[in-house]
Design a protein around this motif. Structure first.
Motif, short mmCIF file in Angstrom:
data_model
loop_
_atom_site.label_atom_id
_atom_site.label_comp_id
_atom_site.label_asym_id
_atom_site.label_seq_id
_atom_site.Cartn_x
_atom_site.Cartn_y
_atom_site.Cartn_z
N HIS A 143 0.84 -1.20 0.00
CA HIS A 143 0.00 0.00 0.00
C HIS A 143 0.88 1.26 0.00
CE1 HIS A 143 -3.46 2.55 0.78
NE2 HIS A 143 -2.70 3.16 1.69
N ILE A 144 1.90 1.25 0.80
CA ILE A 144 2.82 2.39 0.86
C ILE A 144 3.51 2.58 -0.48
CG2 ILE A 144 4.97 3.24 1.90
CD1 ILE A 144 4.00 1.82 4.50
N LEU A 145 3.96 1.49 -1.08
CA LEU A 145 4.63 1.59 -2.38
C LEU A 145 3.70 2.11 -3.47
CD1 LEU A 145 6.72 -1.70 -2.34
CD2 LEU A 145 7.60 0.64 -2.21
N GLU A 146 2.43 1.69 -3.42
CA GLU A 146 1.46 2.10 -4.43
C GLU A 146 0.99 3.53 -4.25
OE1 GLU A 146 -1.73 -0.74 -4.47
OE2 GLU A 146 -0.35 -2.41 -4.75
N HIS A 147 0.82 3.95 -2.99
CA HIS A 147 0.18 5.24 -2.74
C HIS A 147 1.11 6.28 -2.11
CE1 HIS A 147 -3.61 3.43 -3.78
NE2 HIS A 147 -3.33 2.43 -2.96
N LYS A 158 3.58 7.98 -3.20
CA LYS A 158 3.95 9.15 -4.00
C LYS A 158 2.76 10.08 -4.22
CE LYS A 158 7.78 6.90 -6.20
NZ LYS A 158 8.41 6.44 -7.41
N GLU A 159 1.56 9.54 -4.13
CA GLU A 159 0.34 10.34 -4.32
C GLU A 159 0.01 11.14 -3.07
OE1 GLU A 159 -2.70 7.50 -5.03
OE2 GLU A 159 -1.66 6.60 -6.71
N LYS A 160 0.26 10.54 -1.92
CA LYS A 160 -0.18 11.10 -0.66
C LYS A 160 0.94 10.92 0.36
CE LYS A 160 -3.46 9.58 2.76
NZ LYS A 160 -4.58 8.73 3.03
N LEU A 161 1.18 11.93 1.16
CA LEU A 161 2.20 11.84 2.19
C LEU A 161 1.78 10.81 3.22
CD1 LEU A 161 4.83 12.87 3.42
CD2 LEU A 161 3.49 14.60 4.62
N ILE A 162 2.60 9.81 3.42
CA ILE A 162 2.32 8.78 4.41
C ILE A 162 3.26 9.01 5.57
CG2 ILE A 162 2.34 6.31 4.90
CD1 ILE A 162 1.62 5.85 1.99
N THR A 163 2.70 9.23 6.75
CA THR A 163 3.49 9.51 7.93
C THR A 163 3.39 8.36 8.91
OG1 THR A 163 1.65 10.54 9.08
CG2 THR A 163 3.01 11.98 7.69
N GLU A 164 4.28 8.38 9.89
CA GLU A 164 4.22 7.36 10.94
C GLU A 164 2.88 7.42 11.65
OE1 GLU A 164 6.43 6.05 15.08
OE2 GLU A 164 7.11 7.84 14.04
N ARG A 165 2.39 8.62 11.88
CA ARG A 165 1.12 8.79 12.58
C ARG A 165 -0.01 8.12 11.80
NH1 ARG A 165 -0.41 14.48 14.89
NH2 ARG A 165 1.00 13.69 16.45
N SER A 166 -0.02 8.30 10.48
CA SER A 166 -1.09 7.68 9.68
C SER A 166 -0.96 6.16 9.67
CB SER A 166 -1.10 8.24 8.26
OG SER A 166 0.06 7.85 7.55
N LEU A 167 0.26 5.65 9.76
CA LEU A 167 0.46 4.20 9.79
C LEU A 167 0.05 3.59 11.12
CD1 LEU A 167 3.88 3.85 7.95
CD2 LEU A 167 1.61 3.27 7.08
#
Length: 66
Positions: free
Chosen positions: A38-42, A44-53
Protein backbone atom coordinates in the motif's frame (compact mmCIF):
# COMPACT_ATOMS: atom_id res chain seq x y z
CA UNK A 1 23.03 -5.91 8.62
CA UNK A 2 23.25 -9.34 10.23
CA UNK A 3 25.32 -10.78 7.39
CA UNK A 4 27.84 -7.95 7.68
CA UNK A 5 27.66 -7.83 11.47
CA UNK A 6 26.79 -4.14 11.46
CA UNK A 7 24.94 -2.09 14.02
CA UNK A 8 22.29 0.39 12.92
CA UNK A 9 24.78 3.19 13.54
CA UNK A 10 27.45 1.56 11.39
CA UNK A 11 24.96 0.93 8.58
CA UNK A 12 23.79 4.54 8.76
CA UNK A 13 27.37 5.71 8.47
CA UNK A 14 27.99 3.48 5.43
CA UNK A 15 24.82 4.73 3.73
CA UNK A 16 25.40 8.35 4.79
CA UNK A 17 22.00 8.60 6.48
CA UNK A 18 20.99 9.07 10.11
CA UNK A 19 20.65 6.16 12.50
CA UNK A 20 17.06 7.27 13.07
CA UNK A 21 16.38 6.88 9.33
CA UNK A 22 17.80 3.34 9.42
CA UNK A 23 15.44 2.56 12.31
CA UNK A 24 12.50 3.97 10.36
CA UNK A 25 13.34 1.86 7.31
CA UNK A 26 13.74 -1.29 9.39
CA UNK A 27 10.38 -0.64 11.06
CA UNK A 28 8.73 -0.27 7.64
CA UNK A 29 10.16 -3.65 6.67
CA UNK A 30 8.48 -5.18 9.73
CA UNK A 31 5.03 -4.18 8.46
CA UNK A 32 2.82 -6.86 6.88
CA UNK A 33 3.43 -7.14 3.14
CA UNK A 34 -0.03 -5.74 2.39
CA UNK A 35 0.83 -2.50 4.20
CA UNK A 36 4.23 -2.32 2.49
CA UNK A 37 2.54 -2.69 -0.89
CA UNK A 38 0.00 0.00 0.00
CA UNK A 39 2.82 2.39 0.86
CA UNK A 40 4.63 1.59 -2.38
CA UNK A 41 1.46 2.10 -4.43
CA UNK A 42 0.18 5.24 -2.74
CA UNK A 43 3.22 6.81 -1.11
CA UNK A 44 3.95 9.15 -4.00
CA UNK A 45 0.34 10.34 -4.32
CA UNK A 46 -0.18 11.10 -0.66
CA UNK A 47 2.20 11.84 2.19
CA UNK A 48 2.32 8.78 4.41
CA UNK A 49 3.49 9.51 7.93
CA UNK A 50 4.22 7.36 10.94
CA UNK A 51 1.12 8.79 12.58
CA UNK A 52 -1.09 7.68 9.68
CA UNK A 53 0.46 4.20 9.79
CA UNK A 54 -0.22 3.87 13.51
CA UNK A 55 -3.94 4.01 12.78
CA UNK A 56 -3.77 0.81 10.75
CA UNK A 57 -1.21 -0.99 12.91
CA UNK A 58 -2.27 -4.31 14.31
CA UNK A 59 -0.98 -4.92 17.85
CA UNK A 60 0.42 -8.26 18.94
CA UNK A 61 -2.98 -9.24 20.33
CA UNK A 62 -4.31 -9.28 16.77
CA UNK A 63 -7.06 -6.78 17.55
CA UNK A 64 -7.01 -3.78 15.28
CA UNK A 65 -6.99 -0.39 16.98
CA UNK A 66 -9.91 1.88 16.22
Amino acid sequence: MKEEGLTQGQLAERLDISRVRVTQILNLLKLPIEQQNHILEHGKEKLITERSLRKCAIPASGVQKL
